[in-house]
Design an enzyme around this catalytic site. Structure first.
Site, PDB file in Angstrom:
ATOM      1  N   ASN A  94     -18.339  28.301 -22.217  1.00 20.26           N
ATOM      2  CA  ASN A  94     -18.982  27.224 -21.450  1.00 20.26           C
ATOM      3  C   ASN A  94     -18.650  27.276 -19.960  1.00 20.26           C
ATOM      4  O   ASN A  94     -17.523  27.590 -19.587  1.00 20.26           O
ATOM      5  CB  ASN A  94     -18.536  25.858 -21.999  1.00 20.26           C
ATOM      6  CG  ASN A  94     -18.987  25.670 -23.430  1.00 20.26           C
ATOM      7  OD1 ASN A  94     -20.054  26.153 -23.814  1.00 20.26           O
ATOM      8  ND2 ASN A  94     -18.177  24.989 -24.212  1.00 20.26           N
ATOM      9  N   SER A 146     -15.235  26.631 -27.045  1.00 20.16           N
ATOM     10  CA  SER A 146     -15.456  25.401 -27.791  1.00 20.16           C
ATOM     11  C   SER A 146     -14.442  25.341 -28.917  1.00 20.16           C
ATOM     12  O   SER A 146     -14.072  26.373 -29.485  1.00 20.16           O
ATOM     13  CB  SER A 146     -16.880  25.400 -28.343  1.00 20.16           C
ATOM     14  OG  SER A 146     -16.952  24.553 -29.471  1.00 20.16           O
ATOM     15  N   SER A 184       0.814  -1.222   0.000  1.00 19.25           N
ATOM     16  CA  SER A 184       0.000   0.000   0.000  1.00 19.25           C
ATOM     17  C   SER A 184       0.845   1.269   0.000  1.00 19.25           C
ATOM     18  O   SER A 184       0.300   2.371   0.035  1.00 19.25           O
ATOM     19  CB  SER A 184      -0.940  -0.003   1.209  1.00 19.25           C
ATOM     20  OG  SER A 184      -0.203  -0.204   2.402  1.00 19.25           O
ATOM     21  N   LYS A 214      -8.356   3.757   2.079  1.00 24.28           N
ATOM     22  CA  LYS A 214      -7.511   4.933   1.861  1.00 24.28           C
ATOM     23  C   LYS A 214      -7.665   5.661   0.532  1.00 24.28           C
ATOM     24  O   LYS A 214      -7.938   6.864   0.508  1.00 24.28           O
ATOM     25  CB  LYS A 214      -6.043   4.553   2.058  1.00 24.28           C
ATOM     26  CG  LYS A 214      -5.766   4.273   3.507  1.00 24.28           C
ATOM     27  CD  LYS A 214      -4.382   3.824   3.772  1.00 24.28           C
ATOM     28  CE  LYS A 214      -4.355   3.195   5.142  1.00 24.28           C
ATOM     29  NZ  LYS A 214      -5.248   1.996   5.251  1.00 24.28           N
ATOM     30  N   LYS A 223     -19.171  30.170 -28.376  1.00 26.56           N
ATOM     31  CA  LYS A 223     -19.435  29.545 -27.083  1.00 26.56           C
ATOM     32  C   LYS A 223     -18.510  29.977 -25.959  1.00 26.56           C
ATOM     33  O   LYS A 223     -17.316  30.175 -26.151  1.00 26.56           O
ATOM     34  CB  LYS A 223     -19.321  28.017 -27.222  1.00 26.56           C
ATOM     35  CG  LYS A 223     -20.387  27.428 -28.092  1.00 26.56           C
ATOM     36  CD  LYS A 223     -21.553  26.951 -27.286  1.00 26.56           C
ATOM     37  CE  LYS A 223     -21.331  25.505 -26.947  1.00 26.56           C
ATOM     38  NZ  LYS A 223     -22.436  24.927 -26.248  1.00 26.56           N
ATOM     39  N   GLU A 273     -19.713  22.769 -14.224  1.00 23.17           N
ATOM     40  CA  GLU A 273     -20.104  21.416 -14.654  1.00 23.17           C
ATOM     41  C   GLU A 273     -19.189  20.354 -14.025  1.00 23.17           C
ATOM     42  O   GLU A 273     -19.643  19.287 -13.624  1.00 23.17           O
ATOM     43  CB  GLU A 273     -20.064  21.308 -16.180  1.00 23.17           C
ATOM     44  CG  GLU A 273     -21.178  22.109 -16.835  1.00 23.17           C
ATOM     45  CD  GLU A 273     -21.041  22.195 -18.353  1.00 23.17           C
ATOM     46  OE1 GLU A 273     -20.227  21.460 -18.935  1.00 23.17           O
ATOM     47  OE2 GLU A 273     -21.760  23.018 -18.946  1.00 23.17           O
ATOM     48  N   ASN A 293      -1.728  -2.412  13.145  1.00 20.71           N
ATOM     49  CA  ASN A 293      -3.187  -2.224  13.164  1.00 20.71           C
ATOM     50  C   ASN A 293      -3.604  -0.971  13.937  1.00 20.71           C
ATOM     51  O   ASN A 293      -4.457  -0.206  13.486  1.00 20.71           O
ATOM     52  CB  ASN A 293      -3.878  -3.464  13.749  1.00 20.71           C
ATOM     53  CG  ASN A 293      -3.653  -4.691  12.891  1.00 20.71           C
ATOM     54  OD1 ASN A 293      -3.089  -4.581  11.802  1.00 20.71           O
ATOM     55  ND2 ASN A 293      -4.061  -5.844  13.377  1.00 20.71           N
ATOM     56  N   THR A 334     -40.532  27.252  -7.736  1.00 23.14           N
ATOM     57  CA  THR A 334     -40.832  25.904  -7.255  1.00 23.14           C
ATOM     58  C   THR A 334     -41.134  25.112  -8.519  1.00 23.14           C
ATOM     59  O   THR A 334     -41.693  25.668  -9.482  1.00 23.14           O
ATOM     60  CB  THR A 334     -42.044  25.833  -6.295  1.00 23.14           C
ATOM     61  OG1 THR A 334     -43.218  26.205  -7.014  1.00 23.14           O
ATOM     62  CG2 THR A 334     -41.869  26.748  -5.084  1.00 23.14           C
ATOM     63  N   HIS A 335     -40.770  23.869  -8.567  1.00 24.81           N
ATOM     64  CA  HIS A 335     -40.932  23.030  -9.776  1.00 24.81           C
ATOM     65  C   HIS A 335     -40.248  23.651 -10.990  1.00 24.81           C
ATOM     66  O   HIS A 335     -40.668  23.435 -12.123  1.00 24.81           O
ATOM     67  CB  HIS A 335     -42.415  22.795 -10.111  1.00 24.81           C
ATOM     68  CG  HIS A 335     -43.243  22.391  -8.938  1.00 24.81           C
ATOM     69  ND1 HIS A 335     -43.426  21.092  -8.561  1.00 24.81           N
ATOM     70  CD2 HIS A 335     -43.920  23.150  -8.025  1.00 24.81           C
ATOM     71  CE1 HIS A 335     -44.206  21.042  -7.483  1.00 24.81           C
ATOM     72  NE2 HIS A 335     -44.506  22.285  -7.125  1.00 24.81           N
ATOM     73  N   GLN A 352      -7.607  -1.882   4.342  1.00 21.84           N
ATOM     74  CA  GLN A 352      -6.609  -1.106   3.606  1.00 21.84           C
ATOM     75  C   GLN A 352      -7.288  -0.337   2.460  1.00 21.84           C
ATOM     76  O   GLN A 352      -6.769   0.683   2.001  1.00 21.84           O
ATOM     77  CB  GLN A 352      -5.539  -2.047   3.056  1.00 21.84           C
ATOM     78  CG  GLN A 352      -4.431  -1.359   2.311  1.00 21.84           C
ATOM     79  CD  GLN A 352      -3.241  -2.277   2.107  1.00 21.84           C
ATOM     80  OE1 GLN A 352      -2.502  -2.576   3.033  1.00 21.84           O
ATOM     81  NE2 GLN A 352      -3.066  -2.752   0.888  1.00 21.84           N
ATOM     82  N   TYR A 360      -9.218  -6.366  13.087  1.00 24.09           N
ATOM     83  CA  TYR A 360      -8.643  -5.872  11.830  1.00 24.09           C
ATOM     84  C   TYR A 360      -8.672  -6.946  10.752  1.00 24.09           C
ATOM     85  O   TYR A 360      -8.437  -8.128  11.010  1.00 24.09           O
ATOM     86  CB  TYR A 360      -7.187  -5.423  12.043  1.00 24.09           C
ATOM     87  CG  TYR A 360      -6.544  -4.982  10.734  1.00 24.09           C
ATOM     88  CD1 TYR A 360      -6.710  -3.688  10.255  1.00 24.09           C
ATOM     89  CD2 TYR A 360      -5.820  -5.879   9.947  1.00 24.09           C
ATOM     90  CE1 TYR A 360      -6.157  -3.293   9.043  1.00 24.09           C
ATOM     91  CE2 TYR A 360      -5.258  -5.493   8.732  1.00 24.09           C
ATOM     92  CZ  TYR A 360      -5.442  -4.197   8.291  1.00 24.09           C
ATOM     93  OH  TYR A 360      -4.908  -3.811   7.086  1.00 24.09           O
TER      94      TYR A 360
HETATM   95  N1  ARG Z   1      -1.328  -1.254   5.146  1.00 30.41           N
HETATM   96  C1  ARG Z   1      -2.218  -1.725   6.172  1.00 30.41           C
HETATM   97  C2  ARG Z   1      -3.562  -0.981   6.080  1.00 30.41           C
HETATM   98  O1  ARG Z   1      -3.612   0.014   5.464  1.00 30.41           O
HETATM   99  C3  ARG Z   1      -1.615  -1.520   7.505  1.00 30.41           C
HETATM  100  C4  ARG Z   1      -2.041  -2.488   8.524  1.00 30.41           C
HETATM  101  C5  ARG Z   1      -1.466  -3.806   8.203  1.00 30.41           C
HETATM  102  N2  ARG Z   1      -1.804  -4.748   9.204  1.00 30.41           N
HETATM  103  C6  ARG Z   1      -1.707  -6.066   8.994  1.00 30.41           C
HETATM  104  N3  ARG Z   1      -2.028  -6.822   9.961  1.00 30.41           N
HETATM  105  N4  ARG Z   1      -1.346  -6.547   7.830  1.00 30.41           N
HETATM  106  O2  ARG Z   1      -4.548  -1.397   6.613  1.00 30.41           O
END
Ligand code: ARG
Length: 459
Positions: free
Chosen positions: A285, A277, A23, A325, A283, A290, A110, A155-156, A322, A317
């Site tokens: 825009n 455009s 990660s 993120k 144009k 948007e 963890n 309204t509407h 993971q 956990y």
């Molecule tokens: N990269 C892991 C995460 O984002 C970190 C925790 C990893 N823990 C484990 N027991 N493998 O969750």
């Protein structure tokens, strides 16, 4: 031959597995939080006599130098490390030797990742709050300058009753104000420190969890170590609040896109926030509006993603987490960009006040006031409603507005109408007489603006 190929295949698979599991490519974003958390942990370990004072000093020095080197781009995130936690620890051991190996005492990745992510989200909520405040300040300014700028209220998507630009923008002031309080609420609830929860069941070392919580700016330690490492509620709450921010921005953008269209011409978006455009030379825009409207889908996607990821995870956990993120980072960056750009767009936009007022006059937005006039002259409201309905039909037939009808025409439909009907249905009267709290009348709007000013000073 088959075996040769097989051997090669296994090797490739290992690499694929490693990449799939790793990660660092995205959680390197957490380097500052990871190092700060580690510093607090090391200080606590020394305070509790779990490591020597001198060892702590060496660890802190090592961590500080890693932080500096990352920021000066001397240290790069290379793919030999699985995640930011291993990256920092391995680099620390490189720099301090064996003493670096003591940092992870009484800690697991963890509780470490739970801490890093909470600190990251907490900081980002702070930044988003500032951006929302800037947006509210711009809205407040536009409101103050447009207490008497009349426009149709809908309204509407049908013209309904006249309002003012201050009143219309005031609706968004309320929305973004609520957004700030929703985010503050999420921040308050997340602000308990998971560090020291270990893998899931705490630790036998005499850690001082209240100390690390305090050093890291938390209100206290979390009270259940299994929940600490498995809780992602704060991400769901934050992403939900951010989805609501985007929903508000998107509605506002939709209105601005319409107001900027050839049909409305209520506003003109500044050239800096428009694009041309490649084929149609005429144009201009509203691409920024948007795009903000479009990016709302991305942020909702992040919310749906985390909700779905979390729904079947047994305690405590699991690696599924993971996945919390990338979408969260993306959603936060997206929202920050959208608020800032939206703010720039409305602050530079020109309001065509004449067009707004003309539009308010042309859509029978004063029909309710004509009915109220009859009510004030003794006609029951239901009858008044019917009489004004006939007036409107007459106007549509002749292609005129209510204030263009002659008194004779009025009186043919109802003898109750007198000369003062014109004043009663004038745009000024229709708006300015609406002075119940929350209404567009200038008298009450001025009071509301004073409350907004106070809010911005105090919050
Ligand atoms: N990269 C892991 C995460 O984002 C970190 C925790 C990893 N823990 C484990 N027991 N493998 O969750």
């Amino acid at each position: 031959m088959a075996q040769l190929w097989g051997g090669r295949f296994t090797k490739e698979t290992d690499k694929l597995v490693y990449n799939f599991n790793a990660s660092l490519s995205f959680d390197s974003k957490l380097y500052k939080q990871d190092i700060t958390g580690s510093m607090a942990h090391a200080s606590m370990l020394a305070k509790q006599g779990i490591i020597e004072e001198q060892e702590k000093e060496e660890i802190l020095k090592g961590l500080k130098s890693i932080l500096e080197d990352i920021e000066n781009k001397k240290l790069e995130f290379t793919e030999e490390y699985e995640d930011i936690h291993s990256f920092v620890e391995a680099n620390l051991i490189d720099r301090c030797g064996d003493v670096g190996k003591k940092l992870h005492t009484g800690r697991s990745r963890n509780d470490q990742v739970a801490l890093d992510m909470k600190m990251y989200v907490r900081d980002e909520i702070g930044e988003i709050d500032l951006l929302l405040k800037e947006l509210l300040t711009s809205i407040y300014k536009i409101m103050s300058e447009n207490v008497h700028t009349y426009m149709p209220g809908f309204t509407h998507l049908q013209k309904a009753q006249p309002v003012t630009l201050a009143h219309h923008f005031g609706a968004y002031f309320e929305m973004f104000k609520r957004d700030r309080s929703r985010l503050a609420d999420a921040k308050k609830r997340l602000n308990l420190c998971p560090l020291g929860s270990g893998a899931l069941a705490g630790t036998t070392y005499p850690l001082d969890r209240a100390y690390t919580a305090e050093v890291l700016g938390f209100d206290g330690p979390t009270l259940n170590s299994m929940d600490s490492v498995a809780d992602r509620d704060y991400l769901i709450e934050t992403l939900s609040a951010l989805s609501t921010v985007m929903m508000h921005l998107s509605r506002f953008c939709e209105e601005i896109i319409m107001w900027n269209s050839n049909e409305y011409r209520f506003v003109e978006i500044d050239d800096g926030y428009s694009t041309g455009s490649s084929i149609m030379p005429q144009k201009k825009n509203p691409d920024i509006a948007e795009l903000v409207r479009g990016k709302t889908g991305r942020v909702y996607g992040a919310l749906m993603s985390i909700l779905t990821t979390m729904k079947g995870i047994p305690l405590a956990y699991n690696k599924d987490m993971q996945e919390d993120k990338e979408f969260t980072f993306d959603a936060i960056d997206t929202v920050k960009g959208c608020i800032a750009l939206f703010n720039g767009m409305i602050s530079t936009m020109v309001f065509n006040k004449d067009n707004m007022e003309k539009s308010a006059k042309n859509g029978f937005t004063n029909a309710t006031d004509a009915a109220d006039y009859l009510v004030n002259n003794g006609v029951p409201f239901r009858d008044a409603h019917g009489i004004v309905g006939r007036l409107v039909l007459h106007c549509i037939d002749k292609g005129i507005s209510l204030d263009e009808m002659s008194l004779e025409e009025y009186q043919e439909i109802s003898p109750v109408f007198k000369e003062d009907i014109y004043e009663a249905i004038s745009m000024k009267n229709c708006v300015e007489k609406r002075n119940t709290i929350g209404a567009p009348g200038a008298e009450v709007m001025t009071k509301v603006l004073a409350l907004h000013k106070k809010y911005l000073e105090e919050n």
